[in-house]
Write a protein that holds these residues in place. Sequence first.
Motif, PDB file in Angstrom:
ATOM      1  N   THR A  86       8.414  42.297 -23.520  1.00 26.46           N
ATOM      2  CA  THR A  86       8.134  42.098 -25.033  1.00 26.46           C
ATOM      3  C   THR A  86       6.853  40.002 -25.348  1.00 26.46           C
ATOM      4  N   SER A  90       3.945  42.422 -26.674  1.00 28.31           N
ATOM      5  CA  SER A  90       3.995  42.046 -28.490  1.00 28.31           C
ATOM      6  C   SER A  90       3.693  40.781 -28.884  1.00 28.31           C
ATOM      7  N   HIS A 120       9.176  40.977 -32.514  1.00 27.02           N
ATOM      8  CA  HIS A 120       8.089  41.779 -33.063  1.00 27.02           C
ATOM      9  C   HIS A 120       9.528  42.393 -34.037  1.00 27.02           C
TER      10      HIS A 120
END
Length: 161
Positions: A86, A90, A120
């Motif tokens: 992630t 992201s 996020h």
Amino acid sequence: MTLDLMIRNEGLHSAISALRGRLKRPADTSGQFPRESWSAIAETALFAELVRGDFAGPLGVKATVSALECLGEVSEDPGLNFSVATHLASTLYAVAKYGSPDLRTRILDDLVTGKLIGAHAISEEGAGSDALAMQTRAEADHDTFVLTGDKAFVTMVLSPT
């Protein structure tokens, strides 16, 4: 993939493989983020290699996924592995490729070293994780932004402020 990138990718795999047995196991039920394991992963240059050079991800998608697969073989903590993926996809990649020069100057080094961990917020009631259906908006207010809307889940928030 060029020979230079192949050598760098092999070095990254070796560095990640060397973490075997050093990463905290997921049996920890304290609910604390495994910061020591996170730092060890950052020290392998996994984050740095993604943004090295022109911020276009010189290792490329295949090599990055290969490095994450190697991490999955070494780390028994799926939450940590998800956090790394992630952070890369992201936050780190998005800031490196699309962030303003000022934003990159302010936070990119800390993201690469693992000092900062990106978060996020996509999921919303009625929209799920459909980013195109999000109702939350960021509105400019002088030198800052005001966020309006509700989120159902924010990935990677270690300590809400």
